[in-house]
Design a protein around this motif. Structure first.
Motif, PDB file in Angstrom:
ATOM      1  N   ASP A 125      -7.447 -10.855  -4.769  1.00  0.00           N
ATOM      2  CA  ASP A 125      -6.466 -11.929  -4.948  1.00  0.00           C
ATOM      3  C   ASP A 125      -5.044 -11.378  -4.770  1.00  0.00           C
ATOM      4  OD1 ASP A 125      -4.873 -14.021  -5.745  1.00  0.00           O
ATOM      5  OD2 ASP A 125      -5.873 -14.344  -7.666  1.00  0.00           O
ATOM      6  N   PRO A 126      -4.295 -11.910  -3.800  1.00  0.00           N
ATOM      7  CA  PRO A 126      -2.937 -11.386  -3.571  1.00  0.00           C
ATOM      8  C   PRO A 126      -2.005 -11.604  -4.749  1.00  0.00           C
ATOM      9  CG  PRO A 126      -3.327 -13.362  -2.262  1.00  0.00           C
ATOM     10  CD  PRO A 126      -4.644 -12.955  -2.832  1.00  0.00           C
ATOM     11  N   THR A 152       8.642  -5.180  -0.373  1.00  0.00           N
ATOM     12  CA  THR A 152       8.305  -5.487   1.018  1.00  0.00           C
ATOM     13  C   THR A 152       6.802  -5.636   1.185  1.00  0.00           C
ATOM     14  OG1 THR A 152      10.236  -4.237   1.770  1.00  0.00           O
ATOM     15  CG2 THR A 152       8.533  -4.697   3.399  1.00  0.00           C
ATOM     16  N   THR A 153       6.032  -4.771   0.540  1.00  0.00           N
ATOM     17  CA  THR A 153       4.576  -4.856   0.605  1.00  0.00           C
ATOM     18  C   THR A 153       4.086  -6.158  -0.017  1.00  0.00           C
ATOM     19  OG1 THR A 153       4.410  -2.439   0.472  1.00  0.00           O
ATOM     20  CG2 THR A 153       2.420  -3.705   0.008  1.00  0.00           C
ATOM     21  N   LEU A 157       1.824  -8.821   2.062  1.00  0.00           N
ATOM     22  CA  LEU A 157       0.475  -9.203   1.653  1.00  0.00           C
ATOM     23  C   LEU A 157       0.390 -10.692   1.319  1.00  0.00           C
ATOM     24  CD1 LEU A 157      -0.565  -6.099  -0.465  1.00  0.00           C
ATOM     25  CD2 LEU A 157      -1.260  -6.694   1.854  1.00  0.00           C
ATOM     26  N   ALA A 158       1.460 -11.261   0.799  1.00  0.00           N
ATOM     27  CA  ALA A 158       1.485 -12.707   0.574  1.00  0.00           C
ATOM     28  C   ALA A 158       1.331 -13.448   1.893  1.00  0.00           C
ATOM     29  CB  ALA A 158       2.787 -13.108  -0.114  1.00  0.00           C
ATOM     30  N   ASP A 159       1.938 -12.907   2.927  1.00  0.00           N
ATOM     31  CA  ASP A 159       1.897 -13.519   4.252  1.00  0.00           C
ATOM     32  C   ASP A 159       0.511 -13.426   4.882  1.00  0.00           C
ATOM     33  OD1 ASP A 159       2.704 -14.696   6.650  1.00  0.00           O
ATOM     34  OD2 ASP A 159       3.484 -12.821   7.458  1.00  0.00           O
ATOM     35  N   VAL A 160      -0.113 -12.251   4.805  1.00  0.00           N
ATOM     36  CA  VAL A 160      -1.355 -12.031   5.552  1.00  0.00           C
ATOM     37  C   VAL A 160      -2.627 -12.346   4.763  1.00  0.00           C
ATOM     38  CG1 VAL A 160      -0.263 -10.284   6.998  1.00  0.00           C
ATOM     39  CG2 VAL A 160      -1.499  -9.567   4.940  1.00  0.00           C
ATOM     40  N   GLN A 166      -1.113 -21.476  -2.302  1.00  0.00           N
ATOM     41  CA  GLN A 166      -0.898 -20.163  -2.884  1.00  0.00           C
ATOM     42  C   GLN A 166       0.023 -19.327  -1.995  1.00  0.00           C
ATOM     43  OE1 GLN A 166      -3.895 -17.042  -2.740  1.00  0.00           O
ATOM     44  NE2 GLN A 166      -3.598 -16.575  -4.917  1.00  0.00           N
ATOM     45  N   ARG A 167      -0.185 -19.425  -0.681  1.00  0.00           N
ATOM     46  CA  ARG A 167       0.666 -18.665   0.242  1.00  0.00           C
ATOM     47  C   ARG A 167       2.120 -19.111   0.117  1.00  0.00           C
ATOM     48  NH1 ARG A 167       2.942 -18.947   5.228  1.00  0.00           N
ATOM     49  NH2 ARG A 167       3.063 -16.968   6.398  1.00  0.00           N
TER      50      ARG A 167
END
Length: 239
Positions: A125-126, A152-153, A157-160, A166-167
């Motif tokens: 789960d991000p 930045t990470t 990770l939210a993006d991908v 949720q995104r």
């Protein structure tokens, strides 16, 4: 003078309400812990599955942390973590690392590093991943490049990894997180400055900032790894 008396009365009432609310919250947690303890005793008598025992250990550890009893929470959280790793339940393992970090014990920083490694390496789960990364930001100085890498990470990770609502929520949160880090790190206060700042710190290319995140994790964990990373990666579907 009456205005000052009124203000003093209001402040006194607010303080009293705060104490009452805190007392109620503590009583609720204590009651919940008692229920969990009774459930554990029942599981031990009936020989329940190890999965159920580990899950209950994690719940108890989290409750103890919320009661500021980190020392008591630690062995329960560690037992849960070891089981989840052995059973390839990596999201629960990362969650256990988060609880161990919040227990505020001597190895809590190592727990955070291992939780981040699990969260970034494994498809979990991000939201939990971003929570773990946010701890790095909270624990590092304002001028720390490690905080910039973590933020930045989180955005990457939210993006991908996230989808749908949720995104949207995680992208918004992570964008705000990165902006706050940039502001405290270098006084960034515009989109143009943010772009230049990210370029300067090499935060635009995942192959670069993810390597730097690995270095951050190594600093957090040192030699205190509790599992074999290479063996774990080989067990992943894409290992």
């Amino acid at each position: 003078m009456k205005q000052f008396e009124l203000l003093a009365t209001q402040l006194s009432d607010q303080a009293a309400d705060s104490i009452v609310n805190q007392g109620l919250a503590t009583a609720t947690l204590e009651s919940h812990l008692q229920i969990l303890t009774e459930q554990m005793a029942h599981l031990e008598r009936t020989g329940a599955s190890l999965d159920r025992v580990a899950d209950l250990h994690l719940q108890m550890a989290r409750t103890l942390v919320n009661l500021d009893r980190g020392e008591d929470a630690w062995p329960l959280g560690r037992a849960a973590l070891d089981h989840f790793i052995a059973e390839d339940q990596f999201e629960l393992a990362a969650d256990a690392c988060d609880v161990l970090f919040q227990a505020n014990q001597p190895d809590s920083i190592a727990a955070l590093g291992q939780g981040i490694w699990l969260a970034v390496t494994c498809p979990i789960d991000p939201e939990l991943t971003i929570e773990l990364l946010s701890h790095v930001i909270d624990e590092t100085p304002d001028d720390s490049d490690g905080a910039a890498v973590a933020a930045t990470t989180a955005l990457f990770l939210a993006d991908v990894r996230a989808q749908g609502r949720q995104r949207e929520d995680l992208m918004f949160f992570s964008t705000q997180l990165l902006g706050n880090v940039a502001r405290r790190h270098s006084g960034v206060d515009s989109r143009e400055q943010l772009d230049q700042w990210m370029e300067k710190l090499e935060l635009k290319e995942p192959e670069k900032f993810l390597v730097r995140l690995r270095n951050v994790v190594d600093v957090l964990v040192q030699d205190a790894w509790w599992f074999d990373r290479e063996a774990l990666q080989e067990r992943l579907p894409f290992g």
